[in-house]
Every structure is written in C-alpha cells, then in structure tokens.
Design a protein around this motif. Structure first.
Motif, PDB file in Angstrom:
ATOM      1  N   MET A  14       0.840  -1.203   0.000  1.00 56.78           N
ATOM      2  CA  MET A  14       0.000   0.000   0.000  1.00 56.78           C
ATOM      3  C   MET A  14       0.878   1.257   0.000  1.00 56.78           C
ATOM      4  O   MET A  14       1.974   1.257   0.549  1.00 56.78           O
ATOM      5  N   SER A  15       0.356   2.318  -0.592  1.00 50.47           N
ATOM      6  CA  SER A  15       1.080   3.587  -0.574  1.00 50.47           C
ATOM      7  C   SER A  15       0.811   4.306   0.742  1.00 50.47           C
ATOM      8  O   SER A  15      -0.104   3.958   1.502  1.00 50.47           O
ATOM      9  N   PHE A  16       1.597   5.355   0.984  1.00 55.33           N
ATOM     10  CA  PHE A  16       1.385   6.137   2.211  1.00 55.33           C
ATOM     11  C   PHE A  16       0.008   6.799   2.194  1.00 55.33           C
ATOM     12  O   PHE A  16      -0.674   6.856   3.227  1.00 55.33           O
ATOM     13  N   ASP A  17      -0.423   7.308   1.025  1.00 56.86           N
ATOM     14  CA  ASP A  17      -1.749   7.911   0.937  1.00 56.86           C
ATOM     15  C   ASP A  17      -2.839   6.893   1.248  1.00 56.86           C
ATOM     16  O   ASP A  17      -3.810   7.201   1.963  1.00 56.86           O
ATOM     17  N   GLU A  18      -2.702   5.691   0.746  1.00 61.28           N
ATOM     18  CA  GLU A  18      -3.687   4.641   1.010  1.00 61.28           C
ATOM     19  C   GLU A  18      -3.709   4.271   2.489  1.00 61.28           C
ATOM     20  O   GLU A  18      -4.777   3.994   3.064  1.00 61.28           O
ATOM     21  N   LEU A  19      -2.553   4.288   3.104  1.00 68.65           N
ATOM     22  CA  LEU A  19      -2.499   3.968   4.533  1.00 68.65           C
ATOM     23  C   LEU A  19      -3.149   5.056   5.390  1.00 68.65           C
ATOM     24  O   LEU A  19      -3.748   4.755   6.423  1.00 68.65           O
ATOM     25  N   LEU A  20      -3.055   6.311   4.965  1.00 68.14           N
ATOM     26  CA  LEU A  20      -3.738   7.376   5.697  1.00 68.14           C
ATOM     27  C   LEU A  20      -5.253   7.224   5.597  1.00 68.14           C
ATOM     28  O   LEU A  20      -5.980   7.489   6.557  1.00 68.14           O
ATOM     29  N   VAL A  21      -5.723   6.771   4.435  1.00 67.96           N
ATOM     30  CA  VAL A  21      -7.149   6.482   4.291  1.00 67.96           C
ATOM     31  C   VAL A  21      -7.541   5.327   5.207  1.00 67.96           C
ATOM     32  O   VAL A  21      -8.578   5.355   5.880  1.00 67.96           O
ATOM     33  N   GLU A  22      -6.689   4.294   5.279  1.00 67.84           N
ATOM     34  CA  GLU A  22      -6.936   3.149   6.142  1.00 67.84           C
ATOM     35  C   GLU A  22      -6.940   3.569   7.610  1.00 67.84           C
ATOM     36  O   GLU A  22      -7.765   3.096   8.400  1.00 67.84           O
ATOM     37  N   ALA A  23      -6.040   4.455   7.957  1.00 69.68           N
ATOM     38  CA  ALA A  23      -5.986   4.937   9.341  1.00 69.68           C
ATOM     39  C   ALA A  23      -7.279   5.644   9.723  1.00 69.68           C
ATOM     40  O   ALA A  23      -7.794   5.458  10.836  1.00 69.68           O
ATOM     41  N   ARG A  24      -7.816   6.428   8.814  1.00 69.84           N
ATOM     42  CA  ARG A  24      -9.090   7.103   9.080  1.00 69.84           C
ATOM     43  C   ARG A  24     -10.207   6.081   9.257  1.00 69.84           C
ATOM     44  O   ARG A  24     -11.065   6.230  10.136  1.00 69.84           O
ATOM     45  N   ARG A  25     -10.190   5.035   8.419  1.00 69.11           N
ATOM     46  CA  ARG A  25     -11.210   3.993   8.530  1.00 69.11           C
ATOM     47  C   ARG A  25     -11.123   3.284   9.881  1.00 69.11           C
ATOM     48  O   ARG A  25     -12.140   2.897  10.466  1.00 69.11           O
ATOM     49  N   LEU A  26      -9.894   3.139  10.394  1.00 64.51           N
ATOM     50  CA  LEU A  26      -9.685   2.481  11.681  1.00 64.51           C
ATOM     51  C   LEU A  26     -10.018   3.378  12.863  1.00 64.51           C
ATOM     52  O   LEU A  26     -10.001   2.928  14.013  1.00 64.51           O
ATOM     53  N   GLY A  27     -10.286   4.647  12.596  1.00 68.57           N
ATOM     54  CA  GLY A  27     -10.627   5.579  13.670  1.00 68.57           C
ATOM     55  C   GLY A  27      -9.429   6.166  14.383  1.00 68.57           C
ATOM     56  O   GLY A  27      -9.560   6.676  15.495  1.00 68.57           O
ATOM     57  N   LEU A  28      -8.256   6.129  13.748  1.00 68.38           N
ATOM     58  CA  LEU A  28      -7.046   6.657  14.379  1.00 68.38           C
ATOM     59  C   LEU A  28      -6.978   8.172  14.268  1.00 68.38           C
ATOM     60  O   LEU A  28      -7.455   8.765  13.303  1.00 68.38           O
ATOM     61  N   GLU A  29      -6.350   8.787  15.265  1.00 65.68           N
ATOM     62  CA  GLU A  29      -6.044  10.207  15.179  1.00 65.68           C
ATOM     63  C   GLU A  29      -5.054  10.421  14.037  1.00 65.68           C
ATOM     64  O   GLU A  29      -4.059   9.690  13.915  1.00 65.68           O
ATOM     65  N   ARG A  30      -5.317  11.434  13.191  1.00 66.78           N
ATOM     66  CA  ARG A  30      -4.459  11.672  12.034  1.00 66.78           C
ATOM     67  C   ARG A  30      -3.007  11.931  12.450  1.00 66.78           C
ATOM     68  O   ARG A  30      -2.076  11.452  11.810  1.00 66.78           O
ATOM     69  N   GLN A  31      -2.822  12.670  13.552  1.00 65.63           N
ATOM     70  CA  GLN A  31      -1.462  12.982  13.988  1.00 65.63           C
ATOM     71  C   GLN A  31      -0.693  11.725  14.378  1.00 65.63           C
ATOM     72  O   GLN A  31       0.507  11.602  14.103  1.00 65.63           O
ATOM     73  N   ASP A  32      -1.380  10.769  15.013  1.00 64.52           N
ATOM     74  CA  ASP A  32      -0.722   9.512  15.387  1.00 64.52           C
ATOM     75  C   ASP A  32      -0.347   8.713  14.145  1.00 64.52           C
ATOM     76  O   ASP A  32       0.743   8.134  14.071  1.00 64.52           O
ATOM     77  N   ALA A  33      -1.277   8.670  13.180  1.00 66.07           N
ATOM     78  CA  ALA A  33      -1.000   7.935  11.943  1.00 66.07           C
ATOM     79  C   ALA A  33       0.178   8.558  11.207  1.00 66.07           C
ATOM     80  O   ALA A  33       1.077   7.847  10.720  1.00 66.07           O
TER      81      ALA A  33
END
Length: 265
Positions: free
Chosen positions: A1-20
């Motif tokens: 996965m790309s970094f952009d895709e992982l940021l989308v995944e992090a949002r889906r997981l409910g993670l704080e953007r700063q932590d991701a």
C-alpha cells in the motif's frame, strides 16, 4: 500500500491523524513534509501492521520506541510509564524552586524523564533518581548514558536507597490513579504498578508526604504530581505532615496537576 492509502486506512480504523502521520513518518525514515510530497510511494511492509496495533490501543511510543518530553527524546519500553506532557509542569516548577547547585531526588524515576529533564535544563543540579524496578532503572540509565547526562541512579523503593542523605528538593510522579478509575482499562500496555497503588490512589502520595521530611534540608521542597481532582487531598497530606507554603500548580490545560510544600525543619 502507498502512504496515501495507509492514511485512508488509518481514518477507517478511527485513528487520530497525527498519530498515523507520526507512525508513517517513523517507518519511512522521513518527516511529515516528505510524506505529503511522496504519498504515492509504497510504504514499508510493517507500516500497515503498525496502524492495526495503534487501532488496538497499543501506544505510539511502544511502536517507535521513543517519546518526546521537555525538549528531550527518551527511549521507552513497556517496562516504564510513557512520559506525559502533564508532568512537564512538575519539571518547570522544580526548576523554579531549585537553588543553584541544589541536591535533587527524583523518586520512582521510570524512564528517567524528570531527572534527565532537570539535569538538561540545569547542569548545576546534583540529581539522584530511584526506582523499585530493575528493568525500569535500566531504561533510565540507558537514556542518561545516551544523552551524556550525569544522574546518580539508585535501585530501591522511594527513599529507601537514600538512607542518611538529605536534599534541597524532592520530586515524584508516583502512581495515583484510583483502582476503580475507568481510564485504567485503556492503559493495559503500561506497568500497572506505575499507574495505581490501588484504593483511592492516594497511598503512595501519603507515604511520600510522611517520609520525605527526614530527607529534606530545612527550607527544602517536596513536589508531587497527582490527578487533576486530588489537589485538595494532597494539600491536606502535606499540611498534616508539617509542610508550610503548601500550594498547587496547574498543567497546560489549567488543571491542578502537582502540589508542593516547604519543609521548615
């Protein structure tokens, strides 16, 4: 996965953007600005697994192995409490009160955060730090060696390793969370003994208030971190132990976070 895709995944997981972002910057070996410019690049294989661990409640500091504190970056492990920004209020107050060349004791040092922050800001201070846990003290000692800071590390419970010694200032961030506090359920990745003494959370604070006077020079201060709702109780403990000038200081959020008193001798 790309970094952009992982940021989308992090949002889906409910993670704080700063932590991701912090995690992805860590695994990429670059800063966040680089991430935004190279979001389409493939991320390392362990990046996605780290996001899953964060979503499961594992602290970011345990994934990276590092935690910032008072202008330092400290190594942390599951053997120590992760230093919190709230504790910086205790450090700042100690730096205000400590006379030049003062002897300072940090009790229950954990990662060494308080002791090392004091020594960094004030090289003139003679700092001694104790901890009951050999593994925690090893983390603190390693941080001190890496930062080339001269702190006297002692193994033992609270003041026990300091028999016959007196100090100008004693500081501590002891366990103070009440046993029935619902926040404990989210802190399972940190050592329980560093978080709560059981009961109403005041046992270790009471012990330190009662036993510190024999290790303080006349005019010396005892400063204790505590929960935001414990200031009045800790003020009473210090007053009952014979301390004068008892008062509390607030943290960054304006909540009472530490209380101290002056020993008249």
């Amino acid at each position: 996965m790309s970094f952009d895709e992982l940021l989308v995944e992090a949002r889906r997981l409910g993670l704080e953007r700063q932590d991701a972002l912090a995690w992805l910057a860590h695994v990429s070996g670059h800063d966040r600005t680089w991430l935004f410019a190279h979001g389409d690049e493939a991320a390392p294989a362990n990046a996605a697994a780290g996001l899953q661990r964060l979503a499961a409640g594992e602290p970011l500091a345990h994934l990276t192995g590092w935690q910032p504190f008072h202008d330092l970056v400290l190594a942390v492990t599951p053997d120590v409490l992760i230093p919190r920004p709230d504790t910086e209020a205790l450090v700042d107050w100690a730096l205000e009160l400590a006379p030049r060349g003062a002897r300072v004791a940090d009790l229950g040092t954990g990662s060494g955060a308080i002791a090392l922050a004091l020594k960094t800001a004030r090289p003139d201070l003679a700092v001694t730090a104790t901890d009951l846990s050999p593994t925690a003290l090893a983390v603190a000692r390693s941080n001190g060696e890496r930062l080339a800071l001269d702190v006297d590390w002692r193994l033992g419970s609270w003041l026990a390793p300091l028999a016959g010694e007196a100090f100008d200032l004693i500081v501590s961030n002891p366990p103070y969370i009440a046993a029935d506090d619902p926040h404990l359920a989210a802190l399972t990745h940190e050592p329980l003994g560093a978080l709560t003494p059981g009961g109403d959370g005041l046992a270790d604070l009471a012990q330190l208030a009662a036993t510190s006077p024999t290790h303080l020079h006349p005019g010396g201060w005892l400063l204790l971190e505590h929960g935001w709702d414990q200031a009045e109780a800790v003020q009473r403990l210090l007053a009952q132990a014979g301390f004068a000038n008892v008062r509390s200081q607030t943290d960054r959020a304006g909540r009472p976070r530490c209380t101290g008193g002056r020993w008249q001798g």
